[in-house]
Design a protein around this motif. Structure first.
Motif, mmCIF file in Angstrom:
data_model
loop_
_atom_site.group_PDB
_atom_site.id
_atom_site.type_symbol
_atom_site.label_atom_id
_atom_site.label_comp_id
_atom_site.label_asym_id
_atom_site.label_seq_id
_atom_site.Cartn_x
_atom_site.Cartn_y
_atom_site.Cartn_z
ATOM 1 N N ARG A 133 0.835 -1.206 0.000
ATOM 2 C CA ARG A 133 0.000 0.000 0.000
ATOM 3 C C ARG A 133 0.870 1.257 0.000
ATOM 4 N NH1 ARG A 133 -5.292 1.499 1.291
ATOM 5 N NH2 ARG A 133 -5.673 -0.357 0.064
ATOM 6 N N ARG A 134 1.926 1.263 0.794
ATOM 7 C CA ARG A 134 2.794 2.438 0.871
ATOM 8 C C ARG A 134 3.478 2.699 -0.470
ATOM 9 N NH1 ARG A 134 4.380 6.179 4.236
ATOM 10 N NH2 ARG A 134 6.548 6.835 4.351
ATOM 11 N N ASP A 136 2.331 1.899 -3.427
ATOM 12 C CA ASP A 136 1.301 2.450 -4.323
ATOM 13 C C ASP A 136 1.069 3.926 -4.029
ATOM 14 O OD1 ASP A 136 0.973 0.059 -5.592
ATOM 15 O OD2 ASP A 136 -0.862 -0.493 -4.519
ATOM 16 N N ARG A 137 0.998 4.269 -2.752
ATOM 17 C CA ARG A 137 0.791 5.674 -2.383
ATOM 18 C C ARG A 137 1.989 6.521 -2.785
ATOM 19 N NH1 ARG A 137 -0.178 6.513 3.364
ATOM 20 N NH2 ARG A 137 -0.914 8.541 2.699
ATOM 21 N N ARG A 138 3.195 5.987 -2.642
ATOM 22 C CA ARG A 138 4.400 6.734 -3.020
ATOM 23 C C ARG A 138 4.402 6.998 -4.519
ATOM 24 N NH1 ARG A 138 7.963 3.390 -1.175
ATOM 25 N NH2 ARG A 138 8.101 4.310 0.870
ATOM 26 N N ALA A 140 1.873 7.238 -6.439
ATOM 27 C CA ALA A 140 0.802 8.185 -6.766
ATOM 28 C C ALA A 140 1.089 9.575 -6.205
ATOM 29 C CB ALA A 140 -0.533 7.671 -6.220
ATOM 30 N N GLY A 141 2.199 9.731 -5.472
ATOM 31 C CA GLY A 141 2.556 11.031 -4.912
ATOM 32 C C GLY A 141 1.723 11.420 -3.710
ATOM 33 N N ARG A 142 1.174 10.443 -3.012
ATOM 34 C CA ARG A 142 0.324 10.737 -1.862
ATOM 35 C C ARG A 142 1.021 10.483 -0.527
ATOM 36 N NH1 ARG A 142 -4.580 7.133 -2.808
ATOM 37 N NH2 ARG A 142 -3.075 5.966 -3.988
ATOM 38 N N VAL A 143 2.335 10.291 -0.530
ATOM 39 C CA VAL A 143 3.081 10.067 0.703
ATOM 40 C C VAL A 143 3.897 11.317 0.989
ATOM 41 C CG1 VAL A 143 4.872 8.685 1.818
ATOM 42 C CG2 VAL A 143 3.219 7.586 0.331
ATOM 43 N N THR A 144 3.754 11.828 2.179
ATOM 44 C CA THR A 144 4.537 13.003 2.547
ATOM 45 C C THR A 144 5.987 12.591 2.773
ATOM 46 O OG1 THR A 144 4.054 12.700 4.889
ATOM 47 C CG2 THR A 144 2.572 14.121 3.644
#
Length: 190
Positions: A133-134, A136-138, A140-144
């Motif tokens: 999941r992390r 995928d979020r990275r 998509a640019g959704r991880v700070t």
């Protein structure tokens, strides 16, 4: 250049699939090890013969299905929380039943091993799902970005300033401790 861009996602999918296969194989080994303990547990609670096979099929079978569905959800970018909760609930029940049977059979070591490994494999599987999941979020640019790390000395000696620096790092995106502390000092001066 385009070939490289296409190869990365494909390589990531292959790596994720291989990783998932290894995790499912480990889960399968744990299920195989726990089969005997769960059939023995069935005997302890009065279920005998072929019907005793229903105990490992339901406890470990549901765990394995929940693991597969959770993996599918993660790979599809969907929420897997309910599937992971189901995985943990049935794995905990399986671990408790294995523990109880091995304890009654007079083997505290086997009790600890079978109970502990059931829980451990579910925990590691959940960590793997979190990593998928992390990633995928990275992508998509959704991880700070990473927050700065402040030493224990900063927190003990200057708790207010350190808290302010940490807060500014969260709000403004500071990635270094020095940078965040400088911003906090400037914020105090205003």
């Amino acid at each position: 250049m385009d070939r490289i861009r296409v190869a990365r996602p494909r390589a990531a999918v292959v790596a994720a699939t291989a990783f998932a296969a290894v995790l499912l194989a480990v889960e399968g080994v744990i299920v195989a090890e726990s089969w005997r303990g769960l059939v023995g547990f069935a005997g302890l609670i009065g279920i005998h013969g072929v019907a005793a096979w229903g105990v490992p099929v339901t406890l470990d079978g549901v765990s394995l299905v929940a693991a597969l569905v959770a993996l599918r959800a993660e790979l599809a970018g969907e929420s897997s929380g309910i599937y992971r909760a189901t995985l943990f609930a049935f794995t905990a029940a399986s671990g408790a039943a294995n523990y109880w049977h091995a304890r009654q059979a007079g083997s505290p070591e086997a009790a600890l091993y079978l109970g502990g490994m059931s829980i451990a494999v579910a925990w590691v599987f959940a960590l793997a799902l979190r990593q998928i999941r992390r990633e995928d979020r990275r992508q998509a640019g959704r991880v700070t970005g990473h927050l700065p790390k402040f030493s224990a000395a900063h927190w003990l000696r200057f708790p207010g300033l350190t808290w302010r620096a940490w807060s500014l790092a969260v709000r403004d995106g500071h990635t270094g401790a020095r940078e965040a502390l400088t911003a906090a000092r400037a914020d105090v001066a205003l």
